[in-house]
Motif scaffolding. Structure first.
Motif, PDB file in Angstrom:
ATOM      1  N   UNK A 200      68.928  22.051  39.474  1.00  0.00           N
ATOM      2  CA  UNK A 200      70.002  21.184  39.965  1.00  0.00           C
ATOM      3  C   UNK A 200      69.858  19.771  39.402  1.00  0.00           C
ATOM      4  N   UNK A 201      68.615  19.247  39.422  1.00  0.00           N
ATOM      5  CA  UNK A 201      68.367  17.912  38.878  1.00  0.00           C
ATOM      6  C   UNK A 201      68.723  17.866  37.383  1.00  0.00           C
ATOM      7  N   UNK A 202      68.318  18.887  36.639  1.00  0.00           N
ATOM      8  CA  UNK A 202      68.631  18.952  35.212  1.00  0.00           C
ATOM      9  C   UNK A 202      70.138  19.041  34.983  1.00  0.00           C
ATOM     10  N   UNK A 203      70.797  19.821  35.827  1.00  0.00           N
ATOM     11  CA  UNK A 203      72.241  19.988  35.688  1.00  0.00           C
ATOM     12  C   UNK A 203      72.973  18.660  35.899  1.00  0.00           C
ATOM     13  N   UNK A 204      72.495  17.846  36.823  1.00  0.00           N
ATOM     14  CA  UNK A 204      73.104  16.540  37.054  1.00  0.00           C
ATOM     15  C   UNK A 204      73.009  15.663  35.803  1.00  0.00           C
TER      16      UNK A 204
END
Length: 215
Positions: A200-204
């Protein structure tokens, strides 16, 4: 795998991938770097720069980024590894990487300098050109992520694992992966949950990079 990712690239899709063996990054890079080499940010406890592994095999989880540099998929001058540590029987991987120009930041340097300072250097190394991020869950200390095949003690906490990703804001990411999560090795489910949270952090960061390119 490469054909699949070439189709995504042709459709202007920036892939976020869950793995799996770290060798998965190589066919993805073959697709994304088909026209020009990319920069690479690698969070890991191992370099994965060996020439061969497991008795001479050249395509394993210990060799993908050696092959990626050799194939011209990754620009070694824009390639930085963060968190390298653990026992070793030789330094062939590190010596080869440094000879190519790869910036290898060991865990001691990360902790001594602090994440914001180190990640400022990481951003400077990759610059504003297209960059891929590969995140091996064994970058994280096994106290927080035991569900992986080659855990190494002495790593970052779960929060620090998030922090390094957040410090990539501004990088021109064209894709990312989170690899080496093995849920059966952690019946508590904690490693899988951390892996999903890091994705999720990477996707942001990836979504923000796409928005900048399209503005």
């Amino acid at each position: 795998i490469t054909s699949f990712y070439r189709a995504l690239s042709a459709a202007n899709i920036s892939p976020m991938t869950a793995g799996g063996d770290h060798l998965i990054s190589l066919p993805i890079l073959r697709a994304l770097a088909a026209d020009a080499p990319v920069g690479l940010i690698q969070f890991d406890s191992h370099t994965d720069l060996f020439d061969s592994y497991f008795g001479g095999h050249r395509y394993t989880h210990g060799t993908p980024f050696r092959r990626a540099v050799e194939e011209g998929l990754v620009d070694p001058k824009r390639f930085v590894q963060v968190g390298i540590r653990g026992t070793a029987y030789n330094l062939e991987d590190i010596e080869w990487g440094e000879a190519q120009g790869v910036r290898i930041i060991r865990i001691e340097e990360l902790f001594d300098r602090g994440i914001p300072d180190v990640m400022a250097e990481v951003r400077a190394i990759v610059g504003t050109t297209p960059t891929y991020c590969t995140y091996d869950i064994d970058f994280v200390d096994p106290a927080f992520a035991p569900g992986t095949g080659t855990p190494e003690v002495g790593g970052p906490t779960a929060f620090q694992a998030q922090q390094v990703v957040r410090e990539m804001r501004g990088v021109s990411l064209v894709g990312a992966d989170l690899v080496e999560v093995s849920p059966p090795f952690d019946p508590s489910g904690g490693t899988a949950w951390l892996g999903a949270s890091l994705m999720f952090e990477l996707l942001c960061v990836l979504a923000e990079a796409r928005a900048r390119r399209q503005s």
